[in-house]
Design an enzyme around this catalytic site. Structure first.
Site, PDB file in Angstrom:
ATOM      1  N   TYR A 124      34.699 -10.724  30.903  1.00 13.19           N
ATOM      2  CA  TYR A 124      33.626 -11.373  31.667  1.00 13.19           C
ATOM      3  C   TYR A 124      33.059 -12.552  30.869  1.00 13.19           C
ATOM      4  CZ  TYR A 124      29.239 -11.678  34.389  1.00 13.19           C
ATOM      5  OH  TYR A 124      28.182 -12.093  35.161  1.00 13.19           O
TER       6      TYR A 124
ATOM      7  N   GLN B 115      16.992  -1.867  23.198  1.00 12.70           N
ATOM      8  CA  GLN B 115      17.586  -3.164  23.558  1.00 12.70           C
ATOM      9  C   GLN B 115      16.744  -3.804  24.660  1.00 12.70           C
ATOM     10  OE1 GLN B 115      18.737  -0.169  24.357  1.00 12.70           O
ATOM     11  NE2 GLN B 115      20.246  -0.145  25.987  1.00 12.70           N
TER      12      GLN B 115
HETATM   13  P1  NAD Z   1      28.100  -8.957  43.153  1.00  9.94           P
HETATM   14  O1  NAD Z   1      29.135  -8.082  42.533  1.00  9.94           O
HETATM   15  O2  NAD Z   1      27.144  -8.335  44.118  1.00  9.94           O
HETATM   16  O3  NAD Z   1      28.778 -10.193  43.896  1.00  9.94           O
HETATM   17  C1  NAD Z   1      30.006 -10.740  43.524  1.00  9.94           C
HETATM   18  C2  NAD Z   1      30.787 -11.045  44.802  1.00  9.94           C
HETATM   19  O4  NAD Z   1      32.034 -11.671  44.456  1.00  9.94           O
HETATM   20  C3  NAD Z   1      31.133  -9.796  45.609  1.00  9.94           C
HETATM   21  O5  NAD Z   1      30.840 -10.005  46.968  1.00  9.94           O
HETATM   22  C4  NAD Z   1      32.631  -9.624  45.381  1.00  9.94           C
HETATM   23  O6  NAD Z   1      33.276  -8.937  46.414  1.00  9.94           O
HETATM   24  C5  NAD Z   1      33.076 -11.069  45.225  1.00  9.94           C
HETATM   25  N1  NAD Z   1      34.331 -11.203  44.476  1.00  9.94           N
HETATM   26  C6  NAD Z   1      34.653 -10.617  43.294  1.00  9.94           C
HETATM   27  N2  NAD Z   1      35.885 -11.004  42.928  1.00  9.94           N
HETATM   28  C7  NAD Z   1      36.338 -11.868  43.880  1.00  9.94           C
HETATM   29  C8  NAD Z   1      37.548 -12.579  44.069  1.00  9.94           C
HETATM   30  N3  NAD Z   1      38.549 -12.497  43.177  1.00  9.94           N
HETATM   31  N4  NAD Z   1      37.668 -13.359  45.184  1.00  9.94           N
HETATM   32  C9  NAD Z   1      36.675 -13.440  46.094  1.00  9.94           C
HETATM   33  N5  NAD Z   1      35.506 -12.766  45.966  1.00  9.94           N
HETATM   34  C10 NAD Z   1      35.346 -11.995  44.875  1.00  9.94           C
HETATM   35  O7  NAD Z   1      27.309  -9.640  41.949  1.00  9.94           O
HETATM   36  P2  NAD Z   1      26.070 -10.652  41.959  1.00  9.94           P
HETATM   37  O8  NAD Z   1      25.033 -10.056  41.113  1.00  9.94           O
HETATM   38  O9  NAD Z   1      25.758 -11.095  43.329  1.00  9.94           O
HETATM   39  O10 NAD Z   1      26.691 -11.875  41.134  1.00  9.94           O
HETATM   40  C11 NAD Z   1      27.070 -13.089  41.760  1.00  9.94           C
HETATM   41  C12 NAD Z   1      27.475 -14.084  40.684  1.00  9.94           C
HETATM   42  O11 NAD Z   1      26.371 -14.338  39.812  1.00  9.94           O
HETATM   43  C13 NAD Z   1      28.633 -13.612  39.801  1.00  9.94           C
HETATM   44  O12 NAD Z   1      29.468 -14.717  39.516  1.00  9.94           O
HETATM   45  C14 NAD Z   1      27.943 -13.151  38.546  1.00  9.94           C
HETATM   46  O13 NAD Z   1      28.764 -13.259  37.414  1.00  9.94           O
HETATM   47  C15 NAD Z   1      26.753 -14.105  38.473  1.00  9.94           C
HETATM   48  N6  NAD Z   1      25.651 -13.514  37.697  1.00  9.94           N
HETATM   49  C16 NAD Z   1      24.846 -12.545  38.248  1.00  9.94           C
HETATM   50  C17 NAD Z   1      23.832 -11.997  37.478  1.00  9.94           C
HETATM   51  C18 NAD Z   1      22.895 -10.965  38.031  1.00  9.94           C
HETATM   52  O14 NAD Z   1      22.036 -10.480  37.282  1.00  9.94           O
HETATM   53  N7  NAD Z   1      22.934 -10.609  39.298  1.00  9.94           N
HETATM   54  C19 NAD Z   1      23.664 -12.399  36.150  1.00  9.94           C
HETATM   55  C20 NAD Z   1      24.516 -13.344  35.627  1.00  9.94           C
HETATM   56  C21 NAD Z   1      25.503 -13.918  36.407  1.00  9.94           C
HETATM   57  N1  UDP Z   2      21.544   0.514  30.778  1.00  4.48           N
HETATM   58  C1  UDP Z   2      20.950   1.760  30.643  1.00  4.48           C
HETATM   59  N2  UDP Z   2      21.157   2.691  31.611  1.00  4.48           N
HETATM   60  C2  UDP Z   2      21.922   2.440  32.719  1.00  4.48           C
HETATM   61  C3  UDP Z   2      22.518   1.161  32.860  1.00  4.48           C
HETATM   62  C4  UDP Z   2      22.314   0.220  31.861  1.00  4.48           C
HETATM   63  O1  UDP Z   2      20.241   2.016  29.655  1.00  4.48           O
HETATM   64  O2  UDP Z   2      22.039   3.342  33.556  1.00  4.48           O
HETATM   65  C5  UDP Z   2      21.291  -0.515  29.746  1.00  4.48           C
HETATM   66  C6  UDP Z   2      22.529  -1.187  29.198  1.00  4.48           C
HETATM   67  O3  UDP Z   2      23.040  -0.457  28.102  1.00  4.48           O
HETATM   68  C7  UDP Z   2      21.985  -2.535  28.789  1.00  4.48           C
HETATM   69  C8  UDP Z   2      20.876  -2.808  29.795  1.00  4.48           C
HETATM   70  O4  UDP Z   2      20.538  -1.539  30.352  1.00  4.48           O
HETATM   71  O5  UDP Z   2      21.422  -2.484  27.496  1.00  4.48           O
HETATM   72  C9  UDP Z   2      21.280  -3.754  30.917  1.00  4.48           C
HETATM   73  O6  UDP Z   2      22.481  -3.279  31.441  1.00  4.48           O
HETATM   74  P1  UDP Z   2      23.138  -3.877  32.762  1.00  4.48           P
HETATM   75  O7  UDP Z   2      24.412  -3.132  32.981  1.00  4.48           O
HETATM   76  O8  UDP Z   2      22.141  -3.900  33.832  1.00  4.48           O
HETATM   77  O9  UDP Z   2      23.459  -5.400  32.426  1.00  4.48           O
HETATM   78  P2  UDP Z   2      23.845  -6.243  31.114  1.00  4.48           P
HETATM   79  O10 UDP Z   2      22.629  -7.031  30.829  1.00  4.48           O
HETATM   80  O11 UDP Z   2      24.186  -5.330  29.974  1.00  4.48           O
HETATM   81  O12 UDP Z   2      25.016  -7.038  31.561  1.00  4.48           O
END
Ligand code: NAD
Ligand code: UDP
Length: 320
Positions: free
Chosen positions: A144, A208
């Site tokens: 990732y 954390q």
């Molecule tokens: P999510 O898993 O709900 O959404 C991701 C979507 O992408 C899903 O609908 C999934 O089916 C689709 N997808 C995955 N692989 C695919 C592929 N190969 N082709 C087409 N579609 C595909 O997650 P989210 O939280 O909505 O995240 C959306 C974006 O934001 C992601 O790129 C994620 O890395 C980024 N992001 C989210 C967070 C967060 O906290 N939510 C933090 C950092 C980055």
């Molecule tokens: N975490 C936790 N319990 C859970 C899921 C996550 O304590 O059931 C912790 C995890 O180890 C991390 C933080 O919560 O330190 C955030 O985890 P998350 O998977 O939400 O996202 P990350 O920021 O690690 O991508």
């Protein structure tokens, strides 16, 4: 009115973004392979005149005519992105190449959903965009982290070499309604566990830290960045209020009742010890800052999970 492609549009963030784009009167194409996304998130849009759904995988090329691309396709939860690590890095890298190729061909502006994970286990705190990060290139989170870092590289190189109009948002932990019930991220895990009367699974000591942003704030920031005339540098979007995971568990106990128990589980490999965005750039360049605090955001999120669990109970689906 613009023609806008949202990859990953059936996911948590993508579906909220599409709601807002349609409210603004744009034509939206939602592209998704439904790996972690769900039709439930976009069901209310299926009959909308300005909405189209394409089942497609971004690791394959696609030809479309659009003005803007939000590239969100990628599993975001550690549980889901580690499920098929090779597919995850392919999604980030090949997805970025295909979407950048499309943007170049049709002269579309493209925004890449990057992440605070590009900073890895950060030695600089809070994280500023100039920080290059501390990422393990061979660990379980690398598929990732490195995939997203390579996607940022591709964005910059397509801009330098082909003048593609790029935007890069570095998203910090965001939560809200429409996260999958089995998403595995901490906020949804804790809420679902508390509602089911199970102990909250705190990994490690729970010391954390993370900084949690409510989805509406995040989507505002993402739209402002896309609409900015010229900002091609990465911009952190997240809520700078930092909490330990134990504090998050306590916040949930406070809302859902002190009888909610806590259980400690082993800390996953390479789990970052601290994370907090420096949002000076977002404030200066976009005039953006988050408005929803943690307690308020949790209270807006909990009813969604209550409803989801009630629906599952009604049809007799057993939750693991
Ligand atoms: P999510 O898993 O709900 O959404 C991701 C979507 O992408 C899903 O609908 C999934 O089916 C689709 N997808 C995955 N692989 C695919 C592929 N190969 N082709 C087409 N579609 C595909 O997650 P989210 O939280 O909505 O995240 C959306 C974006 O934001 C992601 O790129 C994620 O890395 C980024 N992001 C989210 C967070 C967060 O906290 N939510 C933090 C950092 C980055
Ligand atoms: N975490 C936790 N319990 C859970 C899921 C996550 O304590 O059931 C912790 C995890 O180890 C991390 C933080 O919560 O330190 C955030 O985890 P998350 O998977 O939400 O996202 P990350 O920021 O690690 O991508």
């Amino acid at each position: 009115m613009k023609r806008i492609l949202v990859t990953g549009g059936a996911g948590f963030l993508g579906s909220h973004l599409i709601d807002r784009l349609l409210e603004q009167g744009h034509d939206v194409i939602c592209l998704d392979n439904f790996f972690t996304g769900s039709k439930d998130n976009i069901r209310h849009l299926l009959d909308h005149d300005h909405f189209e759904l394409i089942r497609h995988d971004v690791t394959e090329p696609i030809l479309l005519e659009v003005d803007r691309i939000f590239n969100l396709a990628c599993p975001a939860s550690p549980v889901h992105y580690q499920y098929n690590a090779i597919k995850t890095i392919k999604t980030s890298v090949m997805g970025a190449i295909h979407m950048l190729g499309l943007a170049k061909r049709v002269h579309a502006r493209i925004l890449q959903a990057s992440t605070s994970e590009v900073y890895g286990d950060p030695a600089v705190h809070p994280q500023v965009e100039e920080y290059w990060g501390n990422v393990n290139p061979i660990g379980v989170r690398s598929c990732y982290d490195e995939g997203k870092r390579a996607a940022e590289t591709l964005m910059m190189d397509y801009n330098r070499m082909n003048k593609v109009d790029i935007r890069i948002i570095r998203i910090f932990n965001t939560y809200g309604p429409r996260m999958a019930i089995d998403d595995g991220r901490v906020v949804s895990n804790f809420i679902v566990q508390a509602l089911k009367g199970e102990p909250l699974t705190v990994y490690g000591e729970g010391t954390q830290t993370r900084s949690f942003c409510y989805v509406d704030d995040l989507v505002n920031g993402m739209m402002k960045l896309m609409d900015h005339d010229s900002e091609i540098r990465p911009v952190n979007i997240g809520n700078p209020n930092e909490f330990t995971i134990l504090q998050l568990a306590e916040a949930i106990q406070e809302i859902l009742g002190s009888n909610v128990q806590i259980e400690h589980k082993p800390l996953p490999q390479d789990d970052p010890t601290q994370r907090q965005p420096d949002i000076t750039r977002a404030k200066d360049v976009l005039g953006w800052e988050p408005k929803v605090g943690l307690a308020e955001g949790l209270k807006k999120t909990i009813p969604y999970f209550e409803q989801k669990l009630a629906e599952l109970n009604k049809i007799g689906v057993k939750q693991a």
